[in-house]
Write an enzyme that holds these catalytic residues in place. Structure first.
Site, PDB file in Angstrom:
ATOM      1  N   THR A 119       0.892  -1.099   0.150  1.00 56.07           N
ATOM      2  CA  THR A 119       0.097  -0.062  -0.099  1.00 56.07           C
ATOM      3  C   THR A 119       0.902   1.342  -0.091  1.00 56.07           C
ATOM      4  O   THR A 119       1.747   1.433   0.856  1.00 56.07           O
ATOM      5  CB  THR A 119      -0.889   0.003   1.144  1.00 56.07           C
ATOM      6  OG1 THR A 119      -1.691  -1.206   1.124  1.00 56.07           O
ATOM      7  CG2 THR A 119      -1.764   1.317   1.341  1.00 56.07           C
ATOM      8  N   LYS A 142      -1.314  -0.948  -4.156  1.00 54.67           N
ATOM      9  CA  LYS A 142      -2.486  -0.360  -3.604  1.00 54.67           C
ATOM     10  C   LYS A 142      -2.227   0.992  -3.316  1.00 54.67           C
ATOM     11  O   LYS A 142      -1.490   1.390  -2.520  1.00 54.67           O
ATOM     12  CB  LYS A 142      -3.064  -1.222  -2.465  1.00 54.67           C
ATOM     13  CG  LYS A 142      -4.209  -0.558  -2.050  1.00 54.67           C
ATOM     14  CD  LYS A 142      -4.818  -1.479  -0.918  1.00 54.67           C
ATOM     15  CE  LYS A 142      -6.027  -1.048  -0.155  1.00 54.67           C
ATOM     16  NZ  LYS A 142      -6.674  -1.902   0.790  1.00 54.67           N
ATOM     17  N   LYS A 144      -3.894   4.513  -1.891  1.00 55.01           N
ATOM     18  CA  LYS A 144      -5.051   5.214  -1.269  1.00 55.01           C
ATOM     19  C   LYS A 144      -5.402   6.515  -1.873  1.00 55.01           C
ATOM     20  O   LYS A 144      -4.423   7.338  -2.119  1.00 55.01           O
ATOM     21  CB  LYS A 144      -4.521   5.584   0.255  1.00 55.01           C
ATOM     22  CG  LYS A 144      -4.301   4.118   1.042  1.00 55.01           C
ATOM     23  CD  LYS A 144      -5.729   3.540   1.311  1.00 55.01           C
ATOM     24  CE  LYS A 144      -5.672   2.361   2.353  1.00 55.01           C
ATOM     25  NZ  LYS A 144      -6.908   1.742   2.899  1.00 55.01           N
ATOM     26  N   ASP A 169      -8.068   2.351  -3.463  1.00 53.55           N
ATOM     27  CA  ASP A 169      -8.862   2.230  -2.430  1.00 53.55           C
ATOM     28  C   ASP A 169      -9.145   3.692  -1.845  1.00 53.55           C
ATOM     29  O   ASP A 169      -8.306   4.250  -1.501  1.00 53.55           O
ATOM     30  CB  ASP A 169      -8.257   1.716  -1.138  1.00 53.55           C
ATOM     31  CG  ASP A 169      -9.168   1.406   0.006  1.00 53.55           C
ATOM     32  OD1 ASP A 169     -10.208   1.563  -0.229  1.00 53.55           O
ATOM     33  OD2 ASP A 169      -8.667   0.755   1.109  1.00 53.55           O
ATOM     34  N   GLU A 195     -11.667  -0.169  -4.769  1.00 50.75           N
ATOM     35  CA  GLU A 195     -12.235  -0.829  -3.520  1.00 50.75           C
ATOM     36  C   GLU A 195     -12.973   0.307  -3.148  1.00 50.75           C
ATOM     37  O   GLU A 195     -12.573   1.534  -2.632  1.00 50.75           O
ATOM     38  CB  GLU A 195     -11.012  -1.040  -2.599  1.00 50.75           C
ATOM     39  CG  GLU A 195     -11.464  -1.766  -1.335  1.00 50.75           C
ATOM     40  CD  GLU A 195     -10.312  -2.152  -0.584  1.00 50.75           C
ATOM     41  OE1 GLU A 195     -10.474  -2.548   0.553  1.00 50.75           O
ATOM     42  OE2 GLU A 195      -8.886  -2.120  -1.290  1.00 50.75           O
ATOM     43  N   ASP A 218     -15.652  -3.083   0.551  1.00 48.18           N
ATOM     44  CA  ASP A 218     -14.969  -3.065   1.896  1.00 48.18           C
ATOM     45  C   ASP A 218     -15.950  -2.692   3.051  1.00 48.18           C
ATOM     46  O   ASP A 218     -16.411  -3.720   3.563  1.00 48.18           O
ATOM     47  CB  ASP A 218     -13.682  -2.295   1.814  1.00 48.18           C
ATOM     48  CG  ASP A 218     -12.915  -2.340   3.103  1.00 48.18           C
ATOM     49  OD1 ASP A 218     -13.119  -3.327   3.744  1.00 48.18           O
ATOM     50  OD2 ASP A 218     -11.894  -1.766   3.158  1.00 48.18           O
ATOM     51  N   LYS A 240     -12.115  -9.067   5.804  1.00 44.10           N
ATOM     52  CA  LYS A 240     -11.224  -8.522   6.781  1.00 44.10           C
ATOM     53  C   LYS A 240     -11.321  -9.298   8.268  1.00 44.10           C
ATOM     54  O   LYS A 240     -12.866  -9.225   8.525  1.00 44.10           O
ATOM     55  CB  LYS A 240     -11.011  -7.240   6.971  1.00 44.10           C
ATOM     56  CG  LYS A 240     -10.263  -6.462   5.682  1.00 44.10           C
ATOM     57  CD  LYS A 240     -10.208  -4.880   6.095  1.00 44.10           C
ATOM     58  CE  LYS A 240      -9.565  -4.234   4.951  1.00 44.10           C
ATOM     59  NZ  LYS A 240      -9.843  -2.727   5.184  1.00 44.10           N
ATOM     60  N   CYS A 268      -6.347  -6.691   5.555  1.00 46.52           N
ATOM     61  CA  CYS A 268      -6.249  -6.542   6.939  1.00 46.52           C
ATOM     62  C   CYS A 268      -6.328  -5.127   7.353  1.00 46.52           C
ATOM     63  O   CYS A 268      -6.128  -3.960   6.552  1.00 46.52           O
ATOM     64  CB  CYS A 268      -4.911  -7.137   7.343  1.00 46.52           C
ATOM     65  SG  CYS A 268      -3.620  -6.362   6.788  1.00 46.52           S
ATOM     66  N   ASP A 290      -4.032  -8.760   0.344  1.00 45.75           N
ATOM     67  CA  ASP A 290      -3.423  -7.347   0.724  1.00 45.75           C
ATOM     68  C   ASP A 290      -3.304  -7.431   2.129  1.00 45.75           C
ATOM     69  O   ASP A 290      -3.872  -6.918   3.141  1.00 45.75           O
ATOM     70  CB  ASP A 290      -4.616  -6.031   0.551  1.00 45.75           C
ATOM     71  CG  ASP A 290      -4.358  -4.843   0.938  1.00 45.75           C
ATOM     72  OD1 ASP A 290      -3.039  -4.574   0.978  1.00 45.75           O
ATOM     73  OD2 ASP A 290      -5.094  -4.278   1.196  1.00 45.75           O
ATOM     74  N   ASP A 292      -0.254  -6.725   3.834  1.00 37.94           N
ATOM     75  CA  ASP A 292       1.086  -5.946   4.100  1.00 37.94           C
ATOM     76  C   ASP A 292       1.074  -5.201   5.359  1.00 37.94           C
ATOM     77  O   ASP A 292       2.398  -4.662   5.649  1.00 37.94           O
ATOM     78  CB  ASP A 292       1.225  -5.068   2.900  1.00 37.94           C
ATOM     79  CG  ASP A 292       0.145  -3.920   2.802  1.00 37.94           C
ATOM     80  OD1 ASP A 292      -0.766  -3.976   3.533  1.00 37.94           O
ATOM     81  OD2 ASP A 292       0.363  -2.958   2.143  1.00 37.94           O
TER      82      ASP A 292
END
Length: 321
Positions: A119, A142, A144, A169, A195, A218, A240, A268, A290, A292
């Site tokens: 991420t 990924k 943000k 995301d 996401e 999500d 998650k 997570c 995902d 990490d």
């Protein structure tokens, strides 16, 4: 059986930002289940978006009756962080009690290492480009997003990591009309998946949209009861453990999601290797992994999860399971 719990804080290597804000610490609730001289451990990350706090989660865990079975736990606590930590501690206890691994108790084949996304925290475009360049060796990044100048950020990351696959995301950060406007840019820049683009309460506006990537639920997906409301709006769900309330429901949610035609991502919260370890089992067979979070912890638990060649490995027995 004795259940104990504590709030712990772990410093992050650097600030981690999403559309809702930034943090420098990971606040977790760790749980121990003790019986017959055996201790099982679990961890959760309380999330304010779902009305959780470390103090409320700690209280919910300590208020549980003891003894309690893993089946009874599913009814005693709602899906969420508190149930997750206890559920995973119970799985760990059972594995130690019977001298097996959790994957054996779950009837799974031995887990394999999994390629995981990495991420890039929300930041200015130039900063995100540098981060993308530093991680351009990774097959999956990924990003943000979910604020002003997102197209510029995405273009900066793509130029910094031309060969990496990219998932985005937005953390509910776009209004539906903003998302419709940004879809052509997401396609142009070869984004594989987006996401939770819009707020949960505006999911209906995703119906009928045309796009060339997956849209993953999500914040809109917690446990099996979420699935009927996602049909026709999302093509993927992000599982998650802190949302499902543990590994028990995560396994059930994944089975049900695949049965009704959803792809699966396993993610997570930002916590330690103890909290992420059970998810490495849930993620076996997922289309996107995902996991990490421990890579952002300055001083992780020992032993920590092993990350090698952009893959995460199943935990050592000394850590969990």
């Amino acid at each position: 059986m004795r259940i104990s719990a504590a709030i712990e804080e772990f410093q992050l290597k650097s600030a981690f930002a999403i559309s809702r804000g930034s943090r420098n610490l990971a606040a977790v609730v760790s749980v121990k289940v003790e019986s017959d001289g055996i201790v099982g451990r679990g961890e959760c990350v309380p999330y304010a978006r779902y009305g959780e706090s470390p103090e409320r989660v700690l209280e919910a865990v300590l208020d549980l009756p003891a003894p309690i079975t893993r089946g009874e736990l599913q009814e005693a606590l709602r899906p969420g962080a508190a149930r997750n930590a206890v559920d995973c501690a119970m799985w760990d206890w059972e594995a130690k009690r019977f001298g097996k691994r959790v994957w054996q108790l779950a009837g799974m084949p031995e887990p394999r290492p999994l390629p995981t996304a990495y991420t890039l925290s929300l930041d200015e475009p130039a900063v995100m480009k540098r981060s993308a360049q530093e991680n351009s060796f990774r097959p999956l990044l990924k990003i943000k997003l979910g604020s002003a100048n997102d197209i510029e950020r995405l273009e900066a990351v793509r130029s910094g990591a031309a060969k990496s696959s990219i998932i985005v995301d937005a953390n509910e950060g776009w209004e539906p009309e903003e998302f419709r406007e940004i879809i052509p840019h997401l396609e142009r820049l070869r984004v594989l998946m987006v996401e939770q683009p819009c707020p949960v309460e505006k999911d209906d506006e995703l119906t009928g949209l045309e796009y060339e990537f997956d849209i993953c639920a999500d914040e809109s997906c917690h446990d099996r009861s979420s699935l009927p409301g996602l049909v026709g709006k999302y093509s993927m769900v992000n599982v998650k453990l802190d949302k499902t309330g543990g590994l028990t429901e995560a396994f059930a949610l994944i089975r049900k999601a695949k049965t009704v035609g959803f792809k699966v991502m396993v993610g997570c919260m930002i916590g330690t290797s103890l909290g992420t370890a059970p998810a490495t089992l849930a993620a076996q067979g997922a289309e996107i992994v995902d996991l990490d979070a421990p890579l952002f912890i300055a001083d992780d638990r020992e032993p920590a999860l092993v990350y090698r060649d952009c893959e995460v490995y199943a935990p050592d027995t000394r850590l969990w399971g």
